[in-house]
Design an enzyme around this catalytic site. Structure first.
Site, short mmCIF file in Angstrom:
data_model
loop_
_atom_site.label_atom_id
_atom_site.label_comp_id
_atom_site.label_asym_id
_atom_site.label_seq_id
_atom_site.Cartn_x
_atom_site.Cartn_y
_atom_site.Cartn_z
N SER A 1 -34.56 -44.16 39.46
CA SER A 1 -34.39 -45.60 39.31
C SER A 1 -32.95 -45.99 38.98
O SER A 1 -32.31 -46.76 39.71
CB SER A 1 -35.33 -46.12 38.21
OG SER A 1 -35.13 -47.50 37.98
N GLN A 2 -32.38 -45.43 37.90
CA GLN A 2 -31.02 -45.77 37.51
C GLN A 2 -29.98 -45.05 38.35
O GLN A 2 -28.95 -45.62 38.72
CB GLN A 2 -30.80 -45.45 36.03
CG GLN A 2 -31.31 -46.51 35.08
CD GLN A 2 -30.57 -47.84 35.20
OE1 GLN A 2 -29.41 -47.89 35.58
NE2 GLN A 2 -31.25 -48.91 34.86
N SER B 1 -35.12 -31.25 46.77
CA SER B 1 -35.78 -32.42 46.22
C SER B 1 -35.84 -33.56 47.23
O SER B 1 -35.01 -33.66 48.14
CB SER B 1 -35.04 -32.91 44.96
OG SER B 1 -33.78 -33.45 45.31
N GLU C 1 -35.49 -36.13 28.89
CA GLU C 1 -36.04 -34.83 28.51
C GLU C 1 -35.43 -33.66 29.28
O GLU C 1 -35.61 -32.50 28.90
CB GLU C 1 -37.56 -34.82 28.67
CG GLU C 1 -38.07 -35.10 30.07
CD GLU C 1 -38.32 -36.56 30.36
OE1 GLU C 1 -39.13 -36.85 31.26
OE2 GLU C 1 -37.69 -37.42 29.71
N GLN D 1 -31.99 -33.72 30.28
CA GLN D 1 -30.54 -33.76 30.19
C GLN D 1 -29.93 -32.59 29.44
O GLN D 1 -28.91 -32.03 29.85
CB GLN D 1 -30.09 -35.09 29.57
CG GLN D 1 -30.33 -36.28 30.49
CD GLN D 1 -29.81 -37.59 29.92
OE1 GLN D 1 -29.09 -37.61 28.91
NE2 GLN D 1 -30.20 -38.69 30.54
N HIS E 1 -28.14 -43.99 28.24
CA HIS E 1 -29.02 -44.06 27.06
C HIS E 1 -28.50 -43.03 26.07
O HIS E 1 -28.17 -41.90 26.45
CB HIS E 1 -30.46 -43.77 27.47
CG HIS E 1 -31.46 -43.85 26.36
ND1 HIS E 1 -31.34 -44.70 25.27
CD2 HIS E 1 -32.64 -43.18 26.16
CE1 HIS E 1 -32.37 -44.54 24.48
NE2 HIS E 1 -33.17 -43.62 24.99
N GLY F 1 -33.49 -49.94 37.21
CA GLY F 1 -32.64 -49.71 38.36
C GLY F 1 -32.81 -50.69 39.51
O GLY F 1 -31.81 -51.25 40.00
N ASP G 1 -33.56 -49.30 21.66
CA ASP G 1 -34.21 -49.08 22.96
C ASP G 1 -35.58 -48.43 22.78
O ASP G 1 -36.58 -48.91 23.32
CB ASP G 1 -33.31 -48.19 23.83
CG ASP G 1 -33.83 -48.06 25.24
OD1 ASP G 1 -33.57 -48.96 26.06
OD2 ASP G 1 -34.49 -47.04 25.55
#
Length: 330
Positions: free
Chosen positions: A26-27, A50, A83, A85, A107, A133, A190
């Site tokens: 999305s982002q 992917s 989760e 990163q 974030h 996003g 957030d």
């Protein structure tokens, strides 16, 4: 909170910078496309097998395996799920960092809770659009933009602030303001907002209100319209004009009923629970729980998600939305 108007911001700090974006969800997709269309040199790092790898290529974004995307990059942007990163940082990013590079986060989760601890010789910034996003991309194409939050964790170069502002403008801020914050403040607000209002409280309140009306013998369709469907119209009024703006449009009956009954619904017990949830966020208790949930294979997540999918409000909602043309029959 200090603010900046994007019209006064120059994109020069991004000139000749290679921006590696990790993730194309999305982002990641929205920011990659916006940055590219703003004239920036963008490459996306993904696993070649992917679905996102092929999607990025079809949309004209240079997609490479993560190792190759990082080669020669000046900015490394963490736009994949929280989760993942820390593991991606340890496996791919940590070893290639050198002076002059910048880590960019949308974030503050992994920095605030020290799941990623960057070396002192690089810049670390937060550039966070206040919207999902698809909304960010749509606002960019309409030349409106979304407001952004920005923060600086490390400023080795002395240019981190200028770079943060330029990145925000190029990534989709455009004609909207940019607000200065801190990594912890962005992270705590957030997570708390998601859990108590945006994704938690509102959904549970709608479900409970729906169940109450159906239990009283009223039709699920009528209950759905009153407790779910019309929420969008109220939120639009709040978004555009605040509480006072909403109050000018709704009936006095609705206004009086809302003021007298709403306050009794959100009573002291609820406020105590809100405080408890915030403390769980701030202390890192929720973070530990969420990362542990991922390690176990998401059993609680999948169970609760399935319950929501099969809740009567969703069953009747899918039927109503199909009749209104919002959803297609599967």
């Amino acid at each position: 909170m200090k603010t900046h108007q994007s019209k006064n911001i120059c994109l020069a700090p991004l000139k000749n910078k290679r921006i590696a974006i990790l993730g194309y969800g999305s982002q990641g997709r929205a920011q990659a496309l916006n940055l590219r269309d703003s004239g920036c040199k963008v490459v996306v790092g993904l696993r070649p097998k992917s679905f996102s790898f092929q999607k990025a290529k079809k949309e004209g974004i240079k997609a490479l395996p993560i190792e190759q995307a990082l080669e020669g990059s000046d900015l490394v942007c963490f736009l994949h799920p929280d989760e993942f990163q820390a593991s991606v940082y340890k496996e791919y990013v940590q070893a290639i960092l050198k002076k002059g590079m910048t880590l960019v986060f949308a974030h503050g989760f992994n920095i605030t809770f020290q799941k990623i601890i960057p070396p002192k010789f690089i810049d670390v910034i937060l550039v966070a659009p206040k919207g999902p996003g698809p909304t960010l991309r749509k606002a960019y194409l309409e030349k409106k933009g979304l407001p952004f939050l920005m923060a600086i964790h490390q400023d080795m170069s002395g240019e981190a602030k200028k770079l943060s502002l330029a990145f925000a403008k190029a990534a989709g801020c455009q004609n909207a303001p940019i607000f200065e914050t801190t990594f912890p403040e962005e992270t705590w607000t957030d997570l708390f907002g998601e859990q108590t209002v945006l994704c938690g409280g509102v959904v549970e309140l709608m479900k409970a209100a729906f169940e109450t009306l159906v239990k009283a013998g009223l039709s699920p369709e009528a209950a759905y319209f009153e407790c779910f469907h019309e929420l969008k119209f109220i939120v639009d009024l709040l978004h555009q004009g605040g509480i006072s703006g909403m109050e000018k449009v709704i009936s006095r009956t609705a206004h009086y009923g809302g003021m007298t009954r709403g306050a009794s619904l959100i009573d002291q017990r609820v406020r105590k629970k809100l405080e408890k949830i915030f403390l769980e966020v701030k202390s890192g208790k929720f973070t530990k729980e969420w990362l542990c949930e991922n390690q176990k294979g998401l059993p609680v997540y999948q169970k609760l998600s399935s319950q929501n999918l099969n809740h009567p409000i969703e069953v009747i909602g899918r039927r109503v939305r199909r009749l209104m043309g919002y959803e297609r029959s599967s």
